[in-house]
Design an enzyme around this catalytic site. Sequence first.
Site, mmCIF file in Angstrom:
data_model
loop_
_atom_site.group_PDB
_atom_site.id
_atom_site.type_symbol
_atom_site.label_atom_id
_atom_site.label_comp_id
_atom_site.label_asym_id
_atom_site.label_seq_id
_atom_site.Cartn_x
_atom_site.Cartn_y
_atom_site.Cartn_z
ATOM 1 N N LYS A 90 13.411 -61.833 27.003
ATOM 2 C CA LYS A 90 14.807 -62.278 27.064
ATOM 3 C C LYS A 90 15.787 -61.115 26.949
ATOM 4 O O LYS A 90 16.974 -61.283 27.241
ATOM 5 C CB LYS A 90 15.066 -63.327 25.988
ATOM 6 C CG LYS A 90 14.270 -64.608 26.230
ATOM 7 C CD LYS A 90 14.551 -65.677 25.186
ATOM 8 C CE LYS A 90 13.920 -67.008 25.560
ATOM 9 N NZ LYS A 90 12.481 -67.094 25.242
HETATM 10 C C1 LIG Z 1 11.670 -68.107 25.919
HETATM 11 C C2 LIG Z 1 10.208 -67.785 25.901
HETATM 12 C C3 LIG Z 1 9.293 -68.353 26.841
HETATM 13 C C4 LIG Z 1 9.713 -69.406 27.834
HETATM 14 O O1 LIG Z 1 10.461 -68.902 28.897
HETATM 15 P P1 LIG Z 1 11.265 -69.906 29.870
HETATM 16 O O2 LIG Z 1 11.972 -69.011 30.818
HETATM 17 O O3 LIG Z 1 12.200 -70.683 28.986
HETATM 18 O O4 LIG Z 1 10.265 -70.788 30.533
HETATM 19 C C5 LIG Z 1 7.977 -67.921 26.816
HETATM 20 N N1 LIG Z 1 7.545 -67.035 25.908
HETATM 21 C C6 LIG Z 1 8.360 -66.476 24.988
HETATM 22 C C7 LIG Z 1 7.815 -65.520 24.009
HETATM 23 C C8 LIG Z 1 9.721 -66.833 24.952
HETATM 24 O O5 LIG Z 1 10.518 -66.290 24.021
#
Ligand SMILES: *Cc1c(COP(=O)(O)O)cnc(C)c1O
Length: 428
Positions: A107
């Site tokens: 993210k």
């Molecule tokens: C947010 C997150 C996901 C999921 O990603 P999406 O784009 O919401 O499907 C998977 N793994 C981790 C570690 C995350 O923080």
Amino acid sequence: MKYYSLNHASPKVGFQEAVVLGLAPDRGLYFPESITPLPASFFDNIEKLSHEAIAFEAIKQFVGDEIPETELKRIIAETLCFDFPCVPVEDNVYALELFHGPTMAFKDVGARFMSRCLGYFNRNSDKKVTVLVATSGDTGGAVASGFLDVKGVDVVILYPSGKVSEIQERQLTTLGKNIKALQVNGVFDDCQDMVKKAFLDDSLKHKNLTSANSINIARWLPQMFYIFFAYQQLKKLNKPLILSCPSGNFGNICAGIMAKRLGLPIAHFVASTNANDTVPRFLEHGTYEPKPSVVTISNAMDVGNPSNFIRIQELYHNNLNEFEQDFSSFSFTDTETQTAMKDIYQRTQYIAEPHGAVGYLGLRKELQKHPDSIGVFLETAHPIKFSDIVEPLLNVKLPIPQQIESVLHKDKISTKIKTYEELKKFLA
Ligand SMILES: *Cc1c(COP(=O)(O)O)cnc(C)c1O
């Protein structure tokens, strides 16, 4: 580029307005009006291009002329300040490691890109924007780090008291400055409900509230970048590529499909989920029936009603025959996930955390049908962020990376709240 609302009851807007609003006034997600594939020459020469150059080509049509080229290039360079290695795990299987950024979660990419876009839009304005975000863990840290010191933007992060890990709490409570943390006496859904209420509250209009989760196009679209980087690294193998994304809100996988619509040769997508299996059930029965989320060990994917799935339905015209061409989705239990983590470690010494392991399982299942393909699963967080699960299960002690070390000794500052009224008072 214009964006329309997937609820079709709001006017079209440009990139800037879509980013600043987050969600359209009719509560729909924004979607680009057109997607123009990149020229074949771009893919022929992709090995020779820098990450910045690839990212610029991928995103420029979506930004249009609302950010000048030199500024967009600066934003991209600041976003991509770390590596995205495709690590071989076993024959024909690679992990695309997305956790080498400042908070060790994928993210970071979307949060850094979005924050810098907002900073650019605010460059000459005294009007402050408030980013309001609820987190069950990783989003908060990435948003806090990504938005630190961005001009004209205040960030307010709500997290459930006692329900995020110590590392995650440090990442969102120790930065200070324009980043404020609110500790909510409740669970994640209570945080989420308060945020939703605030967005609908006319008395908070003057605060210019916006969101920083993957419903925002400036957080969602840059997630295409690293799918291009994976192809750049694996192109020389000259085999069809299968991409498996551990999926919660389905933002990452949706960005991958967008990359394919730009011409990126990905043969097949796998959306791998934990027990929150709304999308696998949809592909099986053709009806979309969200249900309340259930708690799992891959908790960043504990989502019962994935917010980006509506964008994926748009891309496939909500037609199961179209989905079948290049999209699968499988669900795995915690027991299967733990078994996979142990198995991967024993056979290959690779340490996968629970989210990555779910991605691995989906990939293996799809690879059985296409034995001549190469598979990539996304490793979306560093194992240290889930050390409470990884260390006892694999019987290992993980070294603490410098990014984590640096927040462990800082003081946590957060305000405790219980009710929506207290949130309102805090914002005022
Ligand atoms: C947010 C997150 C996901 C999921 O990603 P999406 O784009 O919401 O499907 C998977 N793994 C981790 C570690 C995350 O923080």
